[in-house]
Motif scaffolding. Structure first.
Motif, PDB file in Angstrom:
ATOM      1  N   LEU A   1       0.830  -1.215   0.000  1.00 41.66           N
ATOM      2  CA  LEU A   1       0.000   0.000   0.000  1.00 41.66           C
ATOM      3  C   LEU A   1       0.859   1.257   0.000  1.00 41.66           C
ATOM      4  CD1 LEU A   1      -2.847  -1.000   2.478  1.00 41.66           C
ATOM      5  CD2 LEU A   1      -3.014  -0.760   0.005  1.00 41.66           C
ATOM      6  N   ALA A   2       2.001   1.220   0.700  1.00 42.05           N
ATOM      7  CA  ALA A   2       2.892   2.379   0.753  1.00 42.05           C
ATOM      8  C   ALA A   2       3.486   2.704  -0.611  1.00 42.05           C
ATOM      9  CB  ALA A   2       4.012   2.136   1.756  1.00 42.05           C
ATOM     10  N   VAL A   3       3.558   1.698  -1.491  1.00 44.15           N
ATOM     11  CA  VAL A   3       4.047   1.934  -2.855  1.00 44.15           C
ATOM     12  C   VAL A   3       2.898   2.276  -3.801  1.00 44.15           C
ATOM     13  CG1 VAL A   3       5.189   0.874  -4.841  1.00 44.15           C
ATOM     14  CG2 VAL A   3       6.072   0.473  -2.544  1.00 44.15           C
ATOM     15  N   VAL A   4       1.794   1.510  -3.704  1.00 42.31           N
ATOM     16  CA  VAL A   4       0.708   1.625  -4.688  1.00 42.31           C
ATOM     17  C   VAL A   4      -0.095   2.913  -4.518  1.00 42.31           C
ATOM     18  CG1 VAL A   4      -1.483   0.592  -5.410  1.00 42.31           C
ATOM     19  CG2 VAL A   4       0.516  -0.848  -5.061  1.00 42.31           C
ATOM     20  N   VAL A   5      -0.430   3.285  -3.276  1.00 43.88           N
ATOM     21  CA  VAL A   5      -1.286   4.464  -3.056  1.00 43.88           C
ATOM     22  C   VAL A   5      -0.613   5.754  -3.547  1.00 43.88           C
ATOM     23  CG1 VAL A   5      -2.415   5.878  -1.301  1.00 43.88           C
ATOM     24  CG2 VAL A   5      -2.598   3.390  -1.199  1.00 43.88           C
ATOM     25  N   PRO A   6       0.651   6.054  -3.150  1.00 48.18           N
ATOM     26  CA  PRO A   6       1.297   7.247  -3.724  1.00 48.18           C
ATOM     27  C   PRO A   6       1.444   7.180  -5.238  1.00 48.18           C
ATOM     28  CG  PRO A   6       2.512   6.473  -1.813  1.00 48.18           C
ATOM     29  CD  PRO A   6       1.510   5.419  -2.147  1.00 48.18           C
ATOM     30  N   LEU A   7       1.657   5.948  -5.758  1.00 45.12           N
ATOM     31  CA  LEU A   7       1.781   5.790  -7.216  1.00 45.12           C
ATOM     32  C   LEU A   7       0.496   6.194  -7.925  1.00 45.12           C
ATOM     33  CD1 LEU A   7       3.281   4.746  -9.737  1.00 45.12           C
ATOM     34  CD2 LEU A   7       2.416   2.472  -9.179  1.00 45.12           C
ATOM     35  N   LEU A   8      -0.651   5.718  -7.427  1.00 43.46           N
ATOM     36  CA  LEU A   8      -1.934   6.040  -8.058  1.00 43.46           C
ATOM     37  C   LEU A   8      -2.259   7.527  -7.924  1.00 43.46           C
ATOM     38  CD1 LEU A   8      -4.071   2.951  -7.014  1.00 43.46           C
ATOM     39  CD2 LEU A   8      -2.938   3.382  -9.189  1.00 43.46           C
TER      40      LEU A   8
END
Length: 268
Positions: A43-50
């Motif tokens: 989530l720490a990677v995917v949420v900022p990415l989106l």
């Protein structure tokens, strides 16, 4: 630590069943903590990415507006900064329309495949010296594999739509992506040879004294050209030519299925 202490005390004691049960409990607790930590890392990677993908779209629209001497999105929120959220909400609540002659199962799998493959490529990218989701020794090969597989989502979308325009767009996209993957692969081999490793963290640390862009400047220029071709950006936007193919392989898609293609393209 408390459970470990209890286990050690009971190991010496006269009740082996209790000790065994505590060991199982400790193992289960470790597994639960490991799963929670892994989910939080993802989530720490995917949420900022989106979120960054959403704001890359408004940045592009703003820049195009400035080039064409207009304001671009400026109504929703301060200076139009909430426009990506409004666009996402609009696509989320819209009805998904399926073409009557399409292959529904493949039609639905294609955007999900494209979106997932664009996200899992970020698993091996080091965000800092210590922060990396999976520090693979073959990180470069993993990235090449995931980027190559994204061609399948595009071909599946064009074929399952059962329409000539998406099919032509998919063929163009697939041919272009496969062609320029060859040049990207050769360029990345030069970088790996200079670093002496396929591990992306090692490649980053190898540039501590001098960036590879300095000795490999011609390779960097070719890589930028290939990168534009891989992502179907100008001047390599023939697969999505609006005058001929309307929008390319995603013509028949709407609502969230279209949004998944859009997110996958920008996250890539």
């Amino acid at each position: 630590l408390v459970l470990k202490t209890i286990v050690l005390k009971n190991t010496v004691g006269s009740n082996p069943t209790l000790s065994f049960n505590l060991c199982i409990l400790l193992f289960k607790l470790k597994m639960i903590i490991l799963i929670i930590c892994t989910v939080l890392k993802i989530l720490a990677v995917v949420v900022p990415l989106l979120i960054s993908v959403a704001y890359f779209t408004i940045a592009e629209r703003k820049i195009m507006g400035i080039i064409q001497r207009r304001k671009g999105p400026n109504v929703i929120g301060f200076l139009g900064l909430l426009q990506p959220l409004a666009d996402g909400l609009k696509l989320f609540v819209k009805e998904t329309i399926f073409p009557s002659n399409s292959n529904i199962s493949i039609f639905l799998i294609a955007p999900m495949l494209t979106f997932i493959l664009s996200l899992i490529g970020w698993a091996v990218l080091p965000l800092s010296k210590q922060i990396v989701l999976s520090d693979l020794n073959v990180g470069v090969l993993y990235l090449l594999a995931t980027s190559s597989l994204s061609v399948y989502g595009i071909i599946m979308a064009g074929w399952s739509s059962n329409s000539k325009y998406p099919f032509l767009g998919a063929l163009r996209s697939a041919a272009q992506m496969i062609s320029y993957e060859v040049s990207i692969g050769f360029i990345l081999i030069n970088v790996c040879v200079c670093a002496g490793s396929f591990n992306l963290s090692t490649i980053v640390m190898a540039q501590k004294n001098i960036w590879f862009i300095v000795p490999l400047l011609p390779m960097f220029i070719i890589f930028c050209v290939s990168m534009l071709a891989e992502t179907n950006r100008h001047p390599f936007d023939l697969p999505e030519a609006e005058a001929e193919l309307v929008s390319g392989y995603n013509v028949e898609y709407s609502a969230m299925t279209f949004a998944l293609f859009f997110l996958g393209e920008y996250a890539n």
